[in-house]
Design an enzyme around this catalytic site. Structure first.
Site, short mmCIF file in Angstrom:
data_model
loop_
_atom_site.label_atom_id
_atom_site.label_comp_id
_atom_site.label_asym_id
_atom_site.label_seq_id
_atom_site.Cartn_x
_atom_site.Cartn_y
_atom_site.Cartn_z
N ARG A 219 -3.62 53.48 23.83
CA ARG A 219 -3.02 52.57 24.81
C ARG A 219 -2.19 51.48 24.11
O ARG A 219 -1.14 51.08 24.61
CB ARG A 219 -4.12 51.93 25.66
N HIS B 213 1.70 50.50 25.00
CA HIS B 213 2.11 49.14 25.38
C HIS B 213 3.06 48.54 24.36
O HIS B 213 3.88 47.69 24.70
CB HIS B 213 0.88 48.25 25.59
N ASN C 12 -1.62 42.75 29.15
CA ASN C 12 -2.13 43.17 27.83
C ASN C 12 -3.51 42.61 27.52
O ASN C 12 -4.10 42.97 26.50
CB ASN C 12 -1.15 42.76 26.73
N HIS D 181 -4.94 59.16 29.87
CA HIS D 181 -6.13 58.76 30.62
C HIS D 181 -7.23 59.82 30.60
O HIS D 181 -8.17 59.74 31.37
CB HIS D 181 -5.74 58.39 32.06
#
Ligand code: HEM
Ligand SMILES: [Ca+2]
Length: 307
Positions: A44, A48, A76, A178
């Site tokens: 992740r 990001h 975040n 995911h």
């Protein structure tokens, strides 16, 4: 301007630090063995990073002085500490080798660590392109509007990925990130209770199980596995879950509900080989987003501090 993507290549460090990939992989293997949460946290973190100012490790920079960094943007704050720690540890291990010291960017270390986390979790292993420089700035305000929200519909999801040169197919493949990791109860609470709940696209028994795991006054730190079936294995179970109404976020389930993306979900639920191919292609494209070269960046001595 030159095409930054063309500057990335495999074995970029073969001259200055030939063992860099082995060093990073060793750190990641130890880290993941200690805490499996490092897998999702690292994957992740890379996502990001790349969606804000490109893949330049800007997300890792800590706020300092009067600068509030990306990592302190609301979107975040739920990035898990184990991802940052994995990069810091890998950087230390690389820099412990004299010839490698301050030669490998934090952005590339994050790209390698992400590849390794996925492979360690049983996902596809791929040759990672390298040659990114670290960004020269990181600000909270630069995150505004750059990341997808868990309640986005297909058009909204497509738009934010298209802004990074990624197609609908890339977006669906990458959403399978995911298949590992955790989400806090608050990110999907609206699907469980409230005016339009329970979400009719959610399987009833899955909704009941989530309601039990995430009761109304749950501790805000409570989190559940994003993939209820194989939570620490990187596989195509994500797509099978969507077929069964077991996508955790509305932005997951919509990939099956919307007839434009459903055929892709069905194809990758059926074929893990087809999914793995699409995922590797999409990750490679993600890794090319906004890459910095030349005067646009440098190699940070400390990944959390701008030089
Ligand atoms: C498609 C749009 C996406 C949305 C709306 C989205 C949203 C979210 C949200 C809300 C969480 C839970 C955060 C929390 O509650 O702590 C999460 C977790 C996660 N996301 Fe995404 N995400 C998206 C795409 C991606 C992509 C492209 C990747 C990587 C390829 C990714 C990887 C992850 C991982 C691994 C986790 C688990 C983090 C952990 O265990 O610490 N996501 N995402
Ligand atoms: Ca970035």
């Amino acid at each position: 301007t030159t095409c930054a993507a063309q500057q990335l290549r495999r074995n970029y460090y073969s001259g200055v630090c030939p063992n860099v990939e082995t060093i990073v992989r060793g750190v990641m293997a130890r880290k993941v063995q200690q805490t499996a949460t490092a897998i999702g946290a690292t994957v992740r973190l890379f996502f990001h990073d790349c969606f804000v100012e490109g893949c330049d490790a800007s997300v890792i920079v800590a706020s300092a002085g009067n600068n509030t960094a990306e990592k302190d943007h609301p979107n975040n704050l739920s990035l898990a500490g184990d991802g940052f720690d994995a990069v810091i540890r890998a950087k230390a291990a690389v820099d412990a080798v004299p010839r490698c010291r301050n030669k490998v960017s934090c952005a590339d270390i994050l790209a390698m660590a992400t590849r390794d986390a996925i492979a360690l979790a049983g996902g596809p292993s791929y040759a990672v392109e390298l040659g990114r420089l670290d960004g020269l700035s990181s600000s909270r305000s630069s995150v505004d509007g750059k990341l997808p929200a868990p309640f986005f519909n297909l058009d909204q999801l497509k738009r934010v990925f298209a802004a990074n040169g990624l197609s609908q197919a890339d977006m669906i493949a990458l959403s399978a990130g995911h298949t590992v990791g955790l989400a806090h109860c608050g990110t999907f609470a609206g699907r469980l209770r409230g005016p339009s709940a329970p979400d009719p696209t959610m399987d009833r028994s899955y909704a009941a199980a989530l309601q039990a795991e995430c009761p109304a006054n749950v501790d805000p730190r409570a989190a559940v596995s994003m993939d209820p079936v194989s939570p620490v294995t990187f596989d195509n179970q994500y797509f099978k879950n969507l077929q069964a109404g077991k996508g955790l976020l509305a932005s997951d389930q919509v990939l099956y509900t919307d007839p434009r993306s459903r055929p892709t979900v069905n194809a990758w639920a059926q074929s893990s080989a087809a999914f793995n191919r699409a995922f590797v292609a999409a990750m490679t494209k993600l890794g090319r987003v906004g890459v910095k070269t030349g005067a646009q960046g440098n190699i940070r001595r400390n990944c959390a501090v701008l030089n």
